[in-house]
Design a protein around this motif. Structure first.
Motif, short mmCIF file in Angstrom:
data_model
loop_
_atom_site.label_atom_id
_atom_site.label_comp_id
_atom_site.label_asym_id
_atom_site.label_seq_id
_atom_site.Cartn_x
_atom_site.Cartn_y
_atom_site.Cartn_z
N ARG A 187 88.02 -45.34 60.85
CA ARG A 187 89.31 -44.78 61.27
C ARG A 187 89.79 -45.45 62.55
O ARG A 187 90.96 -45.78 62.70
N VAL A 247 82.53 -43.33 59.26
CA VAL A 247 83.90 -42.89 58.95
C VAL A 247 84.76 -42.96 60.20
O VAL A 247 85.90 -43.43 60.17
N SER A 248 84.22 -42.51 61.33
CA SER A 248 85.02 -42.53 62.56
C SER A 248 85.28 -43.95 63.04
O SER A 248 86.37 -44.25 63.55
N SER A 249 84.33 -44.86 62.88
CA SER A 249 84.57 -46.25 63.28
C SER A 249 85.57 -46.92 62.35
O SER A 249 86.38 -47.74 62.78
N GLY A 289 75.97 -47.16 64.51
CA GLY A 289 76.96 -46.42 63.74
C GLY A 289 76.77 -46.48 62.24
O GLY A 289 77.75 -46.53 61.50
N ASP A 298 75.19 -44.10 60.41
CA ASP A 298 75.21 -42.80 59.74
C ASP A 298 76.63 -42.51 59.24
O ASP A 298 77.59 -43.12 59.68
N LYS A 299 76.72 -41.56 58.34
CA LYS A 299 77.97 -41.34 57.61
C LYS A 299 79.13 -40.97 58.54
O LYS A 299 80.22 -41.55 58.43
N GLN A 300 78.93 -40.05 59.44
CA GLN A 300 80.02 -39.58 60.29
C GLN A 300 80.52 -40.67 61.22
O GLN A 300 81.72 -40.87 61.37
N SER A 301 79.62 -41.42 61.84
CA SER A 301 80.07 -42.48 62.75
C SER A 301 80.66 -43.66 61.97
O SER A 301 81.54 -44.36 62.48
#
Length: 129
Positions: free
Chosen positions: A111, A107-109, A100, A102-105
């Motif tokens: 959150r 941010v989602s982790s 996790g 990378d940028k998107q994962s």
């Protein structure tokens, strides 16, 4: 052009209200704050634990202390600090093994850490109140 005009004008003080951290940065700061809070409150937690298991009389005094609204607020904050520190710690362990990143994962982790720690806090604090 002179050397003075080429240099970027740096601020004389750090304006904390102008810094816009991404969500993973905020989770990281909250992880540090919760860890420091847990460390500083460790003597209080140990004394409460000691008074809860010592004898029936000390348990009665423990119950009187914990029935105070101010103490319940402090304990509620410590429950959140523990749960957030635990959830964020798992997130950082996964980041250490390159899961996790990378940028998107990320941010989602981050959150997910906030949501899970707040839901668990509400569940456990409802038992306290």
């Amino acid at each position: 052009m002179t050397e003075v005009t080429l240099k970027k004008q740096r601020p004389k003080h750090l304006a904390l209200n102008e810094i816009r951290l991404p969500l993973p940065g905020k989770v990281s700061i909250l992880h540090r704050v919760s860890g420091a809070g847990l460390f500083l409150m460790l003597p209080v937690l140990l004394s409460l634990f000691g008074s809860s298991v010592g004898s029936p009389e000390s348990f009665a005094s423990f119950k009187e202390v914990v029935d105070n609204v101010f103490v319940k607020l402090i304990l509620s904050g410590l429950v959140w600090a523990y749960l957030h520190h635990f959830c964020a710690g798992i997130r950082f362990l996964l980041l250490d093994v390159h899961v996790g990143v990378d940028k998107q994962s990320a941010v989602s982790s981050a959150r997910l850490v906030l949501i899970v720690s707040l839901i668990l806090t509400v569940i456990l604090v409802s038992k306290l109140w």
